[in-house]
Design a protein around this motif. Structure first.
Motif, PDB file in Angstrom:
ATOM      1  N   THR A 287       0.809  -1.417   0.379  1.00 16.38           N
ATOM      2  CA  THR A 287       0.084   0.324   0.477  1.00 16.38           C
ATOM      3  C   THR A 287       0.675   1.044   0.095  1.00 16.38           C
ATOM      4  O   THR A 287       1.907   1.160   0.529  1.00 16.38           O
ATOM      5  CB  THR A 287      -0.946  -0.079   0.882  1.00 16.38           C
ATOM      6  OG1 THR A 287      -1.562  -1.106   1.052  1.00 16.38           O
ATOM      7  CG2 THR A 287      -1.708   1.468   1.120  1.00 16.38           C
ATOM      8  N   GLY A 288       0.060   2.151  -0.888  1.00 13.88           N
ATOM      9  CA  GLY A 288       0.872   3.766  -0.628  1.00 13.88           C
ATOM     10  C   GLY A 288       0.771   4.593  -0.871  1.00 13.88           C
ATOM     11  O   GLY A 288      -0.558   5.032  -1.317  1.00 13.88           O
ATOM     12  N   VAL A 289       0.660   5.747  -1.172  1.00 14.00           N
ATOM     13  CA  VAL A 289       1.326   6.634  -0.847  1.00 14.00           C
ATOM     14  C   VAL A 289       1.393   8.039  -2.463  1.00 14.00           C
ATOM     15  O   VAL A 289       2.655   7.577  -2.648  1.00 14.00           O
ATOM     16  CB  VAL A 289       1.184   8.125  -0.132  1.00 14.00           C
ATOM     17  CG1 VAL A 289       0.720   9.417   0.024  1.00 14.00           C
ATOM     18  CG2 VAL A 289       0.534   6.992   1.405  1.00 14.00           C
ATOM     19  N   ILE A 290       0.516   8.539  -3.186  1.00  7.90           N
ATOM     20  CA  ILE A 290       1.328   9.396  -4.420  1.00  7.90           C
ATOM     21  C   ILE A 290       0.792  10.900  -3.658  1.00  7.90           C
ATOM     22  O   ILE A 290       0.335  11.592  -3.165  1.00  7.90           O
ATOM     23  CB  ILE A 290       0.535   9.038  -5.438  1.00  7.90           C
ATOM     24  CG1 ILE A 290      -1.154   9.247  -5.482  1.00  7.90           C
ATOM     25  CG2 ILE A 290       0.802   7.983  -5.591  1.00  7.90           C
ATOM     26  CD1 ILE A 290      -1.336   9.385  -6.903  1.00  7.90           C
ATOM     27  N   GLY A 291       1.705  11.975  -3.849  1.00 12.16           N
ATOM     28  CA  GLY A 291       1.226  13.362  -3.815  1.00 12.16           C
ATOM     29  C   GLY A 291       1.493  14.086  -5.198  1.00 12.16           C
ATOM     30  O   GLY A 291       2.188  13.269  -6.140  1.00 12.16           O
ATOM     31  N   ALA A 292       1.285  15.468  -4.896  1.00  6.09           N
ATOM     32  CA  ALA A 292       1.845  16.190  -6.216  1.00  6.09           C
ATOM     33  C   ALA A 292       3.405  16.205  -5.889  1.00  6.09           C
ATOM     34  O   ALA A 292       4.341  16.240  -5.389  1.00  6.09           O
ATOM     35  CB  ALA A 292       1.898  18.003  -6.293  1.00  6.09           C
ATOM     36  N   LYS A 293       3.778  15.976  -8.008  1.00  2.63           N
ATOM     37  CA  LYS A 293       5.202  16.443  -7.610  1.00  2.63           C
ATOM     38  C   LYS A 293       5.922  17.665  -7.564  1.00  2.63           C
ATOM     39  O   LYS A 293       5.353  18.885  -7.403  1.00  2.63           O
ATOM     40  CB  LYS A 293       5.468  16.522  -9.567  1.00  2.63           C
ATOM     41  CG  LYS A 293       5.704  15.115 -10.386  1.00  2.63           C
ATOM     42  CD  LYS A 293       5.601  15.419 -11.479  1.00  2.63           C
ATOM     43  CE  LYS A 293       5.579  13.835 -12.272  1.00  2.63           C
ATOM     44  NZ  LYS A 293       6.284  14.354 -13.475  1.00  2.63           N
ATOM     45  N   GLY A 294       7.432  17.259  -6.545  1.00  2.00           N
ATOM     46  CA  GLY A 294       8.128  18.788  -6.357  1.00  2.00           C
ATOM     47  C   GLY A 294       7.842  19.300  -4.696  1.00  2.00           C
ATOM     48  O   GLY A 294       8.213  19.957  -4.512  1.00  2.00           O
TER      49      GLY A 294
ATOM     50  N   GLU B  30       1.944  14.530 -15.222  1.00  2.00           N
ATOM     51  CA  GLU B  30       2.382  15.108 -15.313  1.00  2.00           C
ATOM     52  C   GLU B  30       1.825  16.083 -13.632  1.00  2.00           C
ATOM     53  O   GLU B  30       2.850  16.955 -13.191  1.00  2.00           O
ATOM     54  CB  GLU B  30       1.165  15.888 -16.100  1.00  2.00           C
ATOM     55  CG  GLU B  30       0.999  18.199 -16.530  1.00  2.00           C
ATOM     56  CD  GLU B  30       0.154  18.358 -17.154  1.00  2.00           C
ATOM     57  OE1 GLU B  30       0.214  19.643 -17.075  1.00  2.00           O
ATOM     58  OE2 GLU B  30      -0.603  17.408 -18.004  1.00  2.00           O
ATOM     59  N   CYS B  31       1.264  15.266 -13.227  1.00  2.51           N
ATOM     60  CA  CYS B  31       0.730  15.817 -12.076  1.00  2.51           C
ATOM     61  C   CYS B  31       1.001  15.482 -10.323  1.00  2.51           C
ATOM     62  O   CYS B  31       1.786  16.097  -9.684  1.00  2.51           O
ATOM     63  CB  CYS B  31      -0.839  16.178 -11.926  1.00  2.51           C
ATOM     64  SG  CYS B  31      -1.479  14.244 -10.984  1.00  2.51           S
ATOM     65  N   CYS B  32       2.088  14.040 -10.768  1.00  2.00           N
ATOM     66  CA  CYS B  32       1.958  13.669  -9.151  1.00  2.00           C
ATOM     67  C   CYS B  32       3.434  12.583  -9.330  1.00  2.00           C
ATOM     68  O   CYS B  32       3.432  12.354 -10.762  1.00  2.00           O
ATOM     69  CB  CYS B  32       0.266  13.155  -9.123  1.00  2.00           C
ATOM     70  SG  CYS B  32      -0.474  13.798  -8.602  1.00  2.00           S
ATOM     71  N   ASP B  33       3.807  12.100  -8.366  1.00  2.00           N
ATOM     72  CA  ASP B  33       4.721  11.371  -8.076  1.00  2.00           C
ATOM     73  C   ASP B  33       4.637   9.878  -6.767  1.00  2.00           C
ATOM     74  O   ASP B  33       3.379  10.563  -5.747  1.00  2.00           O
ATOM     75  CB  ASP B  33       6.375  11.308  -7.918  1.00  2.00           C
ATOM     76  CG  ASP B  33       6.625  12.664  -7.297  1.00  2.00           C
ATOM     77  OD1 ASP B  33       5.603  12.170  -6.241  1.00  2.00           O
ATOM     78  OD2 ASP B  33       7.567  13.300  -7.457  1.00  2.00           O
ATOM     79  N   TYR B  34       5.276   9.243  -6.879  1.00  2.00           N
ATOM     80  CA  TYR B  34       5.026   8.103  -5.755  1.00  2.00           C
ATOM     81  C   TYR B  34       5.843   8.817  -4.508  1.00  2.00           C
ATOM     82  O   TYR B  34       7.112   9.012  -4.846  1.00  2.00           O
ATOM     83  CB  TYR B  34       5.254   6.510  -6.160  1.00  2.00           C
ATOM     84  CG  TYR B  34       4.875   5.854  -5.349  1.00  2.00           C
ATOM     85  CD1 TYR B  34       3.572   5.490  -5.433  1.00  2.00           C
ATOM     86  CD2 TYR B  34       6.385   4.790  -4.329  1.00  2.00           C
ATOM     87  CE1 TYR B  34       3.199   4.489  -4.544  1.00  2.00           C
ATOM     88  CE2 TYR B  34       5.676   3.866  -4.053  1.00  2.00           C
ATOM     89  CZ  TYR B  34       4.633   3.177  -3.443  1.00  2.00           C
ATOM     90  OH  TYR B  34       4.301   2.364  -2.550  1.00  2.00           O
ATOM     91  N   LYS B  35       5.266   8.861  -3.064  1.00  2.00           N
ATOM     92  CA  LYS B  35       5.890   8.635  -2.216  1.00  2.00           C
ATOM     93  C   LYS B  35       6.793   8.392  -0.943  1.00  2.00           C
ATOM     94  O   LYS B  35       7.041   8.515  -0.405  1.00  2.00           O
ATOM     95  CB  LYS B  35       4.697  10.050  -1.350  1.00  2.00           C
ATOM     96  CG  LYS B  35       4.589  11.393  -2.259  1.00  2.00           C
ATOM     97  CD  LYS B  35       5.403  12.294  -2.690  1.00  2.00           C
ATOM     98  CE  LYS B  35       4.569  13.255  -3.429  1.00  2.00           C
ATOM     99  NZ  LYS B  35       5.744  13.994  -4.140  1.00  2.00           N
ATOM    100  N   GLY B  36       5.766   6.423  -1.454  1.00  2.00           N
ATOM    101  CA  GLY B  36       6.595   5.244  -1.152  1.00  2.00           C
ATOM    102  C   GLY B  36       5.561   4.723  -0.271  1.00  2.00           C
ATOM    103  O   GLY B  36       4.281   5.310   0.126  1.00  2.00           O
TER     104      GLY B  36
END
Length: 260
Positions: free
Chosen positions: A114-121, A198-204
């Motif tokens: 299970t993971g979390v994604i959020g906005a890039k940068g 474009e918007c997001c990436d994986y945070k872990g």
């Protein structure tokens, strides 16, 4: 007279067989009615496809069950099972102690983190401290809703619930959320889309909590249906042993989705 009696007997036998065949109802396989790629999603013609669709076809063929795909609203899928509107759930439903109070499960058929994604940068850690004061989206009636409420809300995160995973993803992309929690495969499918790239990436990955996240995903069935459970467990074991499971899995994943 003997010929007449034989004819009557044969007609009766055929009639009974026909009635038996007609009364054998198909097994209704329920899953969420909204797209959940790469597990389930409708194609341009409205036909459902994806890894879990191929899995259920393989299971039903192995167990010699006449199965019919039956999409159901996710938040009502367990009541649909217990009220016999569907006969089993093959819809990425995690085996949990809470669900086992109401329904039964087959052995697991996959298990991923299970993971979390959020906005890039934006630096964001998938921890209670990292999400303090942040708005995190989860799909309602899922282990992710339970997990976020248990681990992130007490530390100050705002847990926002959505009817579908896509709605949560869309709000993240629109900047109305800081993060989204879900199964890593479902999140990766979004991150591979044009919008996700474009918007997001994986945070872990989030920290494991077996009591909430469970030991894996299983086929949901009604309590007391031991014969069906036995057939399903045998079918899961068989398609993994004969290579069928790996054959269709390789079309979707480059890793072992079954897990340890």
């Amino acid at each position: 007279m003997k010929k007449t009696l034989k004819t009557i007997a044969l007609s009766l036998a055929l009639g009974i067989a026909a009635v038996g065949a007609a009364s054998a109802e198909p097994v209704k396989v329920g899953f969420a009615a909204e797209p959940y790629p790469p597990f389930t999603s409708p194609d341009a013609s409205g036909n459902w496809e994806g890894w879990e669709v191929e899995f259920q076809k393989a299971i039903c063929a192995e167990a010699k069950l006449d199965c019919v795909i039956t999409p159901v609203a996710w938040d009502g899928i367990i009541p649909a099972l217990t009220s016999k509107k569907i006969d089993m759930i093959i819809g990425s439903m995690t085996i949990t102690e809470d669900r086992l109070k109401t329904i039964d499960f087959s052995d697991k058929y996959y298990n991923t983190p299970t993971g979390v994604i959020g906005a890039k940068g934006v630096e964001l850690k998938p921890t209670p401290e990292g999400l303090a004061g942040k708005a995190i989206g989860v799909q309602v009636s899922t282990v992710h809703q339970v997990y976020a409420t248990k681990h992130f809300a007490p530390a100050g995160a705002e847990v926002k619930e959505y009817q579908t995973q896509d709605e949560a993803n869309q709000d993240l992309a629109a900047g109305r959320l800081d993060a989204v929690q879900a199964d890593t495969i479902a999140l990766d499918a979004f991150l591979q889309s044009d919008q996700g790239k474009e918007c997001c990436d994986y945070k872990g990955d989030v920290a494991q909590d077996v009591a909430v996240l469970g030991p894996g995903v299983g086929i949901g069935i009604r309590k007391g249906e031991d014969e069906l459970k036995g057939k399903l467990n045998a079918a899961i074991k068989a398609i993994r042993a004969n290579g069928t499971y790996d054959t269709f899995s390789k079309k979707y994943f480059d890793f072992n989705i079954y897990g340890e």
